[in-house]
Design a protein around this motif. Structure first.
Motif, PDB file in Angstrom:
ATOM      1  N   PHE A   1      -1.977   2.334  -7.540  1.00 50.28           N
ATOM      2  CA  PHE A   1      -2.631   2.428  -6.239  1.00 50.28           C
ATOM      3  C   PHE A   1      -2.896   1.034  -5.677  1.00 50.28           C
ATOM      4  O   PHE A   1      -3.301   0.136  -6.388  1.00 50.28           O
ATOM      5  CB  PHE A   1      -3.969   3.159  -6.364  1.00 50.28           C
TER       6      PHE A   1
ATOM      7  N   LEU B   1      -5.830   1.709  -0.757  1.00 53.41           N
ATOM      8  CA  LEU B   1      -5.870   3.148  -1.023  1.00 53.41           C
ATOM      9  C   LEU B   1      -7.126   3.503  -1.812  1.00 53.41           C
ATOM     10  O   LEU B   1      -7.812   4.481  -1.494  1.00 53.41           O
ATOM     11  CB  LEU B   1      -4.620   3.578  -1.794  1.00 53.41           C
TER      12      LEU B   1
ATOM     13  N   GLN C   1     -10.030   3.551   0.476  1.00 52.91           N
ATOM     14  CA  GLN C   1     -10.023   4.742   1.322  1.00 52.91           C
ATOM     15  C   GLN C   1     -10.471   5.968   0.544  1.00 52.91           C
ATOM     16  O   GLN C   1     -11.200   6.821   1.048  1.00 52.91           O
ATOM     17  CB  GLN C   1      -8.616   4.968   1.876  1.00 52.91           C
ATOM     18  N   LEU C   2     -10.029   6.055  -0.697  1.00 55.82           N
ATOM     19  CA  LEU C   2     -10.395   7.213  -1.509  1.00 55.82           C
ATOM     20  C   LEU C   2     -11.902   7.227  -1.762  1.00 55.82           C
ATOM     21  O   LEU C   2     -12.545   8.290  -1.691  1.00 55.82           O
ATOM     22  CB  LEU C   2      -9.622   7.179  -2.833  1.00 55.82           C
TER      23      LEU C   2
ATOM     24  N   GLU D   1     -10.152   7.578  -9.363  1.00 53.99           N
ATOM     25  CA  GLU D   1      -9.269   7.425  -8.202  1.00 53.99           C
ATOM     26  C   GLU D   1      -8.116   8.424  -8.246  1.00 53.99           C
ATOM     27  O   GLU D   1      -7.727   8.981  -7.215  1.00 53.99           O
ATOM     28  CB  GLU D   1      -8.714   5.997  -8.134  1.00 53.99           C
TER      29      GLU D   1
ATOM     30  N   ARG E   1      -7.283  11.138  -5.426  1.00 55.93           N
ATOM     31  CA  ARG E   1      -5.967  11.155  -4.783  1.00 55.93           C
ATOM     32  C   ARG E   1      -5.425  12.584  -4.737  1.00 55.93           C
ATOM     33  O   ARG E   1      -4.892  13.032  -3.719  1.00 55.93           O
ATOM     34  CB  ARG E   1      -5.033  10.239  -5.582  1.00 55.93           C
TER      35      ARG E   1
ATOM     36  N   THR F   1      -7.503  14.759  -2.144  1.00 57.99           N
ATOM     37  CA  THR F   1      -7.167  14.525  -0.743  1.00 57.99           C
ATOM     38  C   THR F   1      -5.796  15.098  -0.408  1.00 57.99           C
ATOM     39  O   THR F   1      -5.596  15.668   0.662  1.00 57.99           O
ATOM     40  CB  THR F   1      -7.187  13.028  -0.416  1.00 57.99           C
ATOM     41  N   ALA F   2      -4.876  14.960  -1.347  1.00 59.87           N
ATOM     42  CA  ALA F   2      -3.538  15.483  -1.082  1.00 59.87           C
ATOM     43  C   ALA F   2      -3.598  16.990  -0.845  1.00 59.87           C
ATOM     44  O   ALA F   2      -2.999  17.514   0.105  1.00 59.87           O
ATOM     45  CB  ALA F   2      -2.608  15.154  -2.244  1.00 59.87           C
TER      46      ALA F   2
ATOM     47  N   GLU G   1      -5.579  12.337  10.621  1.00 60.35           N
ATOM     48  CA  GLU G   1      -5.887  10.945  10.949  1.00 60.35           C
ATOM     49  C   GLU G   1      -6.264  10.792  12.421  1.00 60.35           C
ATOM     50  O   GLU G   1      -7.222  10.086  12.750  1.00 60.35           O
ATOM     51  CB  GLU G   1      -4.679  10.068  10.625  1.00 60.35           C
TER      52      GLU G   1
ATOM     53  N   MET H   1      -6.019   5.090   7.962  1.00 65.83           N
ATOM     54  CA  MET H   1      -5.752   5.541   6.604  1.00 65.83           C
ATOM     55  C   MET H   1      -4.277   5.384   6.259  1.00 65.83           C
ATOM     56  O   MET H   1      -3.672   6.281   5.685  1.00 65.83           O
ATOM     57  CB  MET H   1      -6.225   6.978   6.409  1.00 65.83           C
TER      58      MET H   1
ATOM     59  N   LEU I   1      -3.226   5.981   2.492  1.00 60.52           N
ATOM     60  CA  LEU I   1      -3.062   7.379   2.100  1.00 60.52           C
ATOM     61  C   LEU I   1      -1.798   7.959   2.715  1.00 60.52           C
ATOM     62  O   LEU I   1      -1.079   8.729   2.076  1.00 60.52           O
ATOM     63  CB  LEU I   1      -4.280   8.204   2.528  1.00 60.52           C
TER      64      LEU I   1
ATOM     65  N   GLU J   1       1.127   9.615   0.584  1.00 57.64           N
ATOM     66  CA  GLU J   1       1.598  10.981   0.817  1.00 57.64           C
ATOM     67  C   GLU J   1       3.069  10.966   1.223  1.00 57.64           C
ATOM     68  O   GLU J   1       3.831  11.863   0.855  1.00 57.64           O
ATOM     69  CB  GLU J   1       0.753  11.646   1.906  1.00 57.64           C
TER      70      GLU J   1
END
Lengths: 257, 257
Positions: free
Chosen positions: A178, A182, A185-186, A201, A205, A208-209, B221, B233, B236, B240
């Motif tokens: 990462f 990132l 942001q996480l 983390e 991740r 969020t995905a 976003e 973001m 991320l 992704e």
DNA sequence: ATGCCGGAGTTAACGGTGTTTGCTAACATT
DNA sequence: AATGTTAGCAAACACCGTTAACTCCGGCAT
């Protein structure tokens, strides 16, 4: 404004006798009636159809009276948001009653499907919660309530994955790869969702995905922009759901109904 | 309405002398000026800030005059939608200039990133295109233009994957496992995107999956609902993106800048 | 019981909106 | 020059959010 007396309803009304609450009960009733009418108009005519004057007219009152209850139209909408977030949270947890505690896969499946089903059964409400926001309207006292309920929803939603994470069944990505941005942001995501400091983390991740994919799937269906006609796209949802769940080590099961 | 004389601009103005176009040129200029002001107001004040009276005032005219150009406010918004779809399509294809024809991976990467960058640089416009629609407003003659450009965008977007599909690098799902309803939905999707009959069900399944994920990612976003503060973001998104591309057999490359 | 205070509701008003109707005046065509 | 078309206008209607000043009545303390 006359004074700053737009008190919020207590929510947990004490079951006292009648002396004080007489007035308070009426006030509470007015609150709920306003919001009920506002919601009906939201459903029937979209966000533009929610107007203080129309609501007041429907209640046999005049528009300025509503300012005793809400600081502005936007404040009323924020209050509705809070209610909808709470309703959505309850809807999702309710969907888990009947699913045994140990059936982690089943609970997750039920929850994700519940999110979609609420969104479809309450399209206008969903759009208010998750649609685009107009830039910084004059807010009101109910803004923090909406924020609070939104966070509470995010928290309950993400907590669904806790059991899954504990069982170490999710193939976590290599958090060493990462970028620092990132990770930042996480962390921020975890903070805004009220689950700060509880997950690694890699776990954040994956969370969020999953959330992003579910969000996109449901938004596309609810806003039905440029894809698919009016009929529902449950098959695609189920197919995507299977794919999404496979990425977190959950085996898909078709819906019961 | 006086008459039904809200003719659409031809778009392809013939380079004739001056006799006829004199009038037509002014009309065309008025069209573009109206839309320019409307767009500026849309960006500055959100969708609610677009009002015929304000636009007319800014042009030194009165509101009813605008009805010579658009059948209603909603009709103006639909016309804007058509323009934005065209602009977005052009933006994406432009992002591919400089990327060699054979670099299929690079073209796809550039296109997906271009979609996001346009959305971020034009948040209000994106919200108008992909946000929730109020229920059946009184539409106008520009409705079909918006629909047409939307289809054209969908078509150009999905065509990006054609080379990829031709090279058989995408691991296609087993279309035998698709339910009949899913197949029907996929066909309908292809029809509404203007690519009907050109792809197998497995291919359509992959295309929709990619589109849904990209859509959700960018919507989240742009609408910045409940997640992440004001800062972007991108990390991320890139993460992704890597995951999404892996599912179609494309190896990820970090952005150049 | 009296007086008072505060909250709920009212009317009136300001400025804003979309939209329709009828008119004028300039333009283009014959 | 006479004609018809078309852009723009003013007035009006029916809405909208919001503010200000005012009335009225229930609940409270004296």
């Amino acid at each position: 404004m006359h004074k700053d007396t737009t008190d919020l309803p207590t929510g947990n009304a004490p079951p006292a006798a009648s002396p004080q609450p007489r007035r308070a009960r009426l006030r509470e009733a007015a609150f709920t009636e306003i919001k009920a009418i506002a919601r009906r108009r939201l459903v029937e005519q979209g966000a533009e159809g929610v107007s203080l004057r129309a609501i007041a007219r429907e209640m046999g009152m005049t528009a300025p009276a509503l300012y005793r209850y809400f600081a502005s139209l936007n404040d009323l909408l924020l209050s509705l948001q809070a209610d909808f977030f709470a309703e959505l949270s309850a809807w999702i947890t309710d969907a888990n009653t009947g699913v045994p505690e140990e059936d982690v896969d089943g609970r997750l499946l039920a929850s994700l499907r519940a999110f979609r089903s609420w969104a479809l059964a309450n399209r206008a409400e969903f759009a208010l919660l998750f649609g685009p926001r107009p830039p910084h309207q004059p807010s009101g006292p109910h803004e923090e309530a909406a924020l609070r309920e939104g966070q509470r929803f995010a928290s309950t939603f993400l907590t669904l994955f806790n059991r899954l994470l504990e069982e170490d069944r999710i193939p976590l990505p290599d958090s060493g790869s990462f970028t620092p941005e990132l990770c930042r942001q996480l962390e921020q995501f975890a903070r805004s969702a009220g689950i700060a400091g509880r997950h690694s983390e890699g776990e954040l991740r994956v969370l969020t995905a999953c959330w992003v994919r579910l969000y996109g799937l449901v938004c596309m269906e609810v806003f039905h922009n440029m894809v698919f006609g009016p009929d529902d796209m449950e098959p695609l949802f189920e197919a995507e759901l299977a794919d999404l769940l496979a990425s977190v080590g959950v085996r898909y099961r078709p819906p019961e109904g």
